[in-house]
Structures are given as C-alpha cells and as structure tokens.
Design a protein around this motif. Structure first.
Motif, PDB file in Angstrom:
ATOM      1  N   UNK A 112      22.889  40.180  35.671  1.00  0.00           N
ATOM      2  CA  UNK A 112      23.751  39.665  34.602  1.00  0.00           C
ATOM      3  C   UNK A 112      24.699  40.743  34.076  1.00  0.00           C
ATOM      4  N   UNK A 113      24.208  41.971  33.956  1.00  0.00           N
ATOM      5  CA  UNK A 113      25.046  43.044  33.417  1.00  0.00           C
ATOM      6  C   UNK A 113      26.197  43.379  34.363  1.00  0.00           C
ATOM      7  N   UNK A 114      25.933  43.412  35.663  1.00  0.00           N
ATOM      8  CA  UNK A 114      26.994  43.677  36.627  1.00  0.00           C
ATOM      9  C   UNK A 114      27.994  42.529  36.662  1.00  0.00           C
ATOM     10  N   UNK A 115      27.486  41.296  36.555  1.00  0.00           N
ATOM     11  CA  UNK A 115      28.385  40.138  36.506  1.00  0.00           C
ATOM     12  C   UNK A 115      29.290  40.207  35.292  1.00  0.00           C
ATOM     13  N   UNK A 116      28.724  40.586  34.143  1.00  0.00           N
ATOM     14  CA  UNK A 116      29.535  40.709  32.925  1.00  0.00           C
ATOM     15  C   UNK A 116      30.587  41.795  33.076  1.00  0.00           C
ATOM     16  N   UNK A 117      30.191  42.944  33.670  1.00  0.00           N
ATOM     17  CA  UNK A 117      31.128  44.046  33.870  1.00  0.00           C
ATOM     18  C   UNK A 117      32.287  43.592  34.752  1.00  0.00           C
ATOM     19  N   UNK A 118      31.970  42.855  35.808  1.00  0.00           N
ATOM     20  CA  UNK A 118      33.005  42.386  36.730  1.00  0.00           C
ATOM     21  C   UNK A 118      33.917  41.351  36.086  1.00  0.00           C
ATOM     22  N   UNK A 119      33.358  40.439  35.332  1.00  0.00           N
ATOM     23  CA  UNK A 119      34.138  39.348  34.747  1.00  0.00           C
ATOM     24  C   UNK A 119      34.984  39.807  33.565  1.00  0.00           C
ATOM     25  N   UNK A 120      34.628  40.924  32.963  1.00  0.00           N
ATOM     26  CA  UNK A 120      35.393  41.423  31.820  1.00  0.00           C
ATOM     27  C   UNK A 120      36.696  42.105  32.232  1.00  0.00           C
ATOM     28  N   UNK A 121      36.889  42.286  33.534  1.00  0.00           N
ATOM     29  CA  UNK A 121      38.074  42.981  34.032  1.00  0.00           C
ATOM     30  C   UNK A 121      39.118  41.966  34.472  1.00  0.00           C
ATOM     31  N   UNK A 122      40.369  42.202  34.066  1.00  0.00           N
ATOM     32  CA  UNK A 122      41.483  41.343  34.476  1.00  0.00           C
ATOM     33  C   UNK A 122      42.495  42.164  35.249  1.00  0.00           C
ATOM     34  N   UNK A 173      30.945  47.919  44.663  1.00  0.00           N
ATOM     35  CA  UNK A 173      30.818  46.885  45.696  1.00  0.00           C
ATOM     36  C   UNK A 173      30.292  45.589  45.083  1.00  0.00           C
ATOM     37  N   UNK A 174      29.266  45.700  44.245  1.00  0.00           N
ATOM     38  CA  UNK A 174      28.693  44.509  43.605  1.00  0.00           C
ATOM     39  C   UNK A 174      29.723  43.798  42.744  1.00  0.00           C
ATOM     40  N   UNK A 175      30.492  44.563  41.962  1.00  0.00           N
ATOM     41  CA  UNK A 175      31.498  43.959  41.082  1.00  0.00           C
ATOM     42  C   UNK A 175      32.622  43.303  41.882  1.00  0.00           C
ATOM     43  N   UNK A 176      33.084  43.980  42.917  1.00  0.00           N
ATOM     44  CA  UNK A 176      34.165  43.426  43.729  1.00  0.00           C
ATOM     45  C   UNK A 176      33.735  42.122  44.386  1.00  0.00           C
ATOM     46  N   UNK A 177      32.537  42.087  44.933  1.00  0.00           N
ATOM     47  CA  UNK A 177      32.056  40.866  45.580  1.00  0.00           C
ATOM     48  C   UNK A 177      31.923  39.732  44.569  1.00  0.00           C
ATOM     49  N   UNK A 178      31.551  40.069  43.343  1.00  0.00           N
ATOM     50  CA  UNK A 178      31.467  39.043  42.312  1.00  0.00           C
ATOM     51  C   UNK A 178      32.824  38.409  42.023  1.00  0.00           C
ATOM     52  N   UNK A 179      33.886  39.175  42.237  1.00  0.00           N
ATOM     53  CA  UNK A 179      35.233  38.659  41.992  1.00  0.00           C
ATOM     54  C   UNK A 179      35.885  38.139  43.272  1.00  0.00           C
ATOM     55  N   UNK A 180      35.094  37.959  44.319  1.00  0.00           N
ATOM     56  CA  UNK A 180      35.600  37.384  45.550  1.00  0.00           C
ATOM     57  C   UNK A 180      36.336  38.343  46.461  1.00  0.00           C
ATOM     58  N   UNK A 181      36.200  39.654  46.220  1.00  0.00           N
ATOM     59  CA  UNK A 181      36.848  40.657  47.044  1.00  0.00           C
ATOM     60  C   UNK A 181      35.829  41.269  48.006  1.00  0.00           C
TER      61      UNK A 181
END
Length: 270
Positions: A112-122, A173-181
């Motif tokens: 959840x924390x990594x997902x939040x970190x990834x989703x908070x970035x625009x 890597x985890x954050x990028x994959x969460x954003x579809x990259x």
C-alpha cells in the motif's frame, strides 16, 4: 571516459566443494553508450563452457569447476570507453517485449505504501513521470549501507526509509510498474558519484521504458540518469534475476564471500 575495471570475487568453503557450476553475466552490454576495448574473465581451476546472448541482450558464460576445492576466484579485468547518452539505451539489441517487465516479483511487489508513493506523482508524459517517480524514491529512501540485505524487498526498504542502490532500484521499479511503465533492474559499475567521490563497488540502477524513446536509466540512489561514469552489465526483473554471478555448489560446506572492485579513469594515452 576510458575506464579500467578490476573485479575479483573469492569463494571459500569450510569443507571442500565437490564441484561448482556458474552462470556469469559479467560482460559489458553492447550499446552506443559504451565500447569494450579489452575484457577478460577467468575462474581459477575453472573450465569455460557454452556462451550465448540472451533475449535481453546480455552475454552469458557458463563455467564449471571440478573439486574437491577449498576456494575459487572469479576475476574480471578490462577497459571500457563510455560516453553520456543522457541515460537513453540506444543501439542495444534485444528481442524481449518490454511489456514483460510489468510483471512483479517478490523483491519488487508493491504494498500500500509503494502504491501511494507511485500514485502521488504526476507527470506531463511518460518520460516526465519516470523522472518524477525516481525523484520520489530518492526522497523516500535515504542512502545508508548496512541496514538492508540481499533479500530485502522494495516494500521493506521503503518502510525502513533507508537502503542502498539495490533498494532504490527495486522501489523505483515497483512504482513504475504500478503506473503502467515497464521497468527492470540493471547491474553494472560506477566510477564516481556526482561530487567526484570514488565508487569502487558494483552498482545497480533501474531502467524504465518510456514509449518511442525506449529504455532510459534512472539511478535513484544518486538522483541522476546514468552517464559516462557508468558501465552497464546486464538486466533482469530484479536483483536476483539480474545477478552477475549465479550458480550451484555441490557439497555440504558453508561458503564465505569476498568481493573487491576497482574502477579507474585512464588517460587516452594509457
């Protein structure tokens, strides 16, 4: 930049090993940002076996050692000429579809924390998003050796708030994959940090696939993209998949490891 690399890994066994089989991903990649002028790999008491270039473009060599043996040394030495391509991996031949690098692994699974970190970035586009994700990871995980280990996951490193280059790469890597990259782990060498501090150790960073531009490297541990101070060896889904040395030892003894790396800048006359 002309870099001389010396890398020696020693294995010792408290009871003689009966045999060893190793797969080495220790030859620099072929791409526009680097050119190998000399490269030697040797395994003490070892016999070189098959060698091939895999679908990711990495050169892999098989080595075997017949025992009994109490210690072996894997030695690498060579010269690589590098140039700055702003992190863009150009001229690297590979056949794997980038979309396979959307697959999570145990070391890169997003909690959840990594997902939040990834989703908070625009970001304005894929490249801008990748840069901002890298900066977010740099801010969330402070560089501190000794607090994590080889099997520390991205989620665990983020929870600690500290880690080393492996942890920064896994988290990015985890954050990028969460954003579809699509994103992957890269192993290699680093001559020095941005402030000129020598970095005599193996290094790791992430590559993110950003559409038509292709693969672009991001070193969240040093808050930059790889330049001519970096030498790229190979890649994988995570640190385990991209390990420069993988193998099997036959025997019941315990193994100890000693690694020494030196990266020197050479003048053009040398």
């Amino acid at each position: 930049m002309r870099l001389k690399i010396t890398h020696e890994t020693g294995y010792r066994y408290d009871h003689p090993a009966q045999a060893l089989v190793q797969s080495l991903r220790l030859t620099p990649s072929v791409h526009e940002g680097q050119r190998v002028t000399d490269w030697q790999i040797a395994v003490s008491r070892g016999q070189r076996g098959a060698a091939f270039r895999d679908g990711a473009g990495d050169w892999i060599e098989a080595w075997t050692v017949r025992g009994p043996v109490e210690e072996i040394t894997v030695s690498i030495s060579g010269l690589v000429e590098t140039r700055d391509t702003a992190g863009v991996l150009r001229g690297h031949r590979e056949t794997i579809n980038p979309l396979v690098y959307l697959r999570p692994t145990a070391l890169t699974a997003a909690d959840a924390a990594l997902c939040d970190l990834a989703q908070d970035v625009a970001g304005e586009d894929a490249l801008d998003l990748a840069h901002r994700l890298s900066a977010a990871v740099t801010g969330a995980i402070a560089y501190l050796p000794g607090v994590t280990e080889a099997l520390t996951s991205a989620a665990e490193a983020l929870a600690l708030g500290h880690g080393v280059c492996q942890d920064h790469a896994h988290a990015l890597i985890a954050c990028a994959r969460q954003r579809g990259l699509p994103a992957r782990y890269v192993s290699g060498y680093l001559h020095s940090t941005i402030d000129g501090t020598p970095h005599d150790a193996a290094h790791a960073w992430a590559e993110i696939h950003v559409g038509p531009l292709g693969w672009v490297g991001f070193d969240a541990a040093n808050a930059c993209c790889p330049d001519d101070r970096y030498v790229r060896l190979g890649s994988g889904y995570d640190a385990d998949d991209a390990a420069p040395v993988r193998g099997t030892t036959f025997g019941s003894g315990r193994e100890s490891l000693d690694v020494r790396v030196q990266v020197e800048e050479m003048s053009q006359e040398q």
